[in-house]
Design a protein around this motif. Structure first.
Motif, mmCIF file in Angstrom:
data_model
loop_
_atom_site.group_PDB
_atom_site.id
_atom_site.type_symbol
_atom_site.label_atom_id
_atom_site.label_comp_id
_atom_site.label_asym_id
_atom_site.label_seq_id
_atom_site.Cartn_x
_atom_site.Cartn_y
_atom_site.Cartn_z
ATOM 1 N N PRO A 69 31.981 43.998 -39.028
ATOM 2 C CA PRO A 69 32.172 45.452 -39.054
ATOM 3 C C PRO A 69 32.196 46.024 -40.477
ATOM 4 C CG PRO A 69 33.697 44.455 -37.509
ATOM 5 C CD PRO A 69 33.040 43.339 -38.256
ATOM 6 N N ALA A 70 32.744 45.294 -41.418
ATOM 7 C CA ALA A 70 32.758 45.776 -42.795
ATOM 8 C C ALA A 70 31.333 45.852 -43.353
ATOM 9 C CB ALA A 70 33.614 44.856 -43.662
ATOM 10 N N GLY A 71 30.519 44.853 -43.046
ATOM 11 C CA GLY A 71 29.125 44.881 -43.498
ATOM 12 C C GLY A 71 28.338 46.011 -42.873
ATOM 13 N N VAL A 72 28.583 46.265 -41.597
ATOM 14 C CA VAL A 72 27.909 47.377 -40.915
ATOM 15 C C VAL A 72 28.347 48.698 -41.536
ATOM 16 C CG1 VAL A 72 27.726 48.624 -38.720
ATOM 17 C CG2 VAL A 72 27.575 46.127 -38.766
ATOM 18 N N GLY A 73 29.641 48.821 -41.845
ATOM 19 C CA GLY A 73 30.137 50.042 -42.485
ATOM 20 C C GLY A 73 29.503 50.265 -43.844
ATOM 21 N N MET A 74 29.294 49.193 -44.595
ATOM 22 C CA MET A 74 28.644 49.340 -45.905
ATOM 23 C C MET A 74 27.203 49.812 -45.752
ATOM 24 S SD MET A 74 30.096 46.215 -48.217
ATOM 25 C CE MET A 74 29.113 46.741 -49.598
ATOM 26 N N MET A 75 26.507 49.300 -44.757
ATOM 27 C CA MET A 75 25.124 49.723 -44.554
ATOM 28 C C MET A 75 25.062 51.168 -44.052
ATOM 29 S SD MET A 75 23.145 47.404 -45.585
ATOM 30 C CE MET A 75 24.323 47.069 -46.866
ATOM 31 N N ALA A 76 26.046 51.560 -43.267
ATOM 32 C CA ALA A 76 26.067 52.934 -42.760
ATOM 33 C C ALA A 76 26.325 53.935 -43.886
ATOM 34 C CB ALA A 76 27.132 53.078 -41.677
ATOM 35 N N HIS A 77 27.046 53.526 -44.914
ATOM 36 C CA HIS A 77 27.375 54.409 -46.037
ATOM 37 C C HIS A 77 26.667 53.982 -47.311
ATOM 38 C CE1 HIS A 77 30.441 56.534 -43.773
ATOM 39 N NE2 HIS A 77 30.850 55.362 -43.310
ATOM 40 N N PHE A 78 25.500 53.360 -47.173
ATOM 41 C CA PHE A 78 24.786 52.835 -48.326
ATOM 42 C C PHE A 78 24.425 53.930 -49.325
ATOM 43 C CE2 PHE A 78 21.044 51.270 -50.604
ATOM 44 C CZ PHE A 78 21.570 50.094 -51.113
ATOM 45 N N ASP A 79 24.029 55.121 -48.831
ATOM 46 C CA ASP A 79 23.666 56.219 -49.733
ATOM 47 C C ASP A 79 24.837 56.624 -50.612
ATOM 48 O OD1 ASP A 79 21.125 56.247 -48.684
ATOM 49 O OD2 ASP A 79 21.605 57.808 -47.197
ATOM 50 N N ARG A 80 26.016 56.709 -50.036
ATOM 51 C CA ARG A 80 27.201 57.085 -50.812
ATOM 52 C C ARG A 80 27.543 56.005 -51.836
ATOM 53 N NH1 ARG A 80 33.110 59.080 -48.684
ATOM 54 N NH2 ARG A 80 33.875 59.576 -50.744
ATOM 55 N N ILE A 81 27.425 54.752 -51.427
ATOM 56 C CA ILE A 81 27.689 53.652 -52.352
ATOM 57 C C ILE A 81 26.684 53.687 -53.502
ATOM 58 C CG2 ILE A 81 27.692 51.136 -52.599
ATOM 59 C CD1 ILE A 81 28.773 51.035 -49.709
#
Length: 126
Positions: A69-81
């Motif tokens: 779930p943490a990896g999925v969350g990072m991919m979902a917010h990749f633009d912000r990162i």
């Protein structure tokens, strides 16, 4: 049944930690307080009950799945990162350095504290 008893006990400690944090407005996460309470209970008992050991072993054997779930969350917010890569990198770098320095200091302090005085080599100080 042993696994379910252990999981229930772990979740009860998490719930007690969460309720305590909400009632007392303590500024730490409820699961962290529950984990501290569980740790203190296990220290007082001097051993880990078999159901808790079975449940924790099962959870640890599948620990890698809990990072999905943490990896999925990072991919979902990749633009912000990507937009905020510099502050994120600096925060990670400095927090790592601070943690390493604090850990080294605590290690030195506890090593000195727990070091046993050497038994005399035949001469007494007078």
């Amino acid at each position: 049944m042993n696994f379910l008893n252990g999981m229930t006990l772990l979740l009860v400690y998490q719930l007690v930690g969460e309720v305590t944090v909400r009632l007392l407005a303590v500024p730490i996460p409820g699961p962290v307080l529950g984990m501290v309470m569980l740790f203190l209970t296990l220290m007082i008992r001097g051993r880990t009950p078999e159901p808790v050991e079975n449940a924790s072993t099962a959870l640890l054997s599948h620990l890698s799945l809990l990072f999905v779930p943490a990896g999925v969350g990072m991919m979902a917010h990749f633009d912000r990162i990507a937009d905020e890569w510099l502050p994120i990198t600096l925060a990670l770098f400095f927090s790592t350095i601070i943690t390493m320095v604090a850990t080294a200091g605590i290690m030195q302090l506890t090593t000195r504290w727990f070091a046993r005085p050497e038994q005399g080599g035949g001469q007494a100080d007078e």
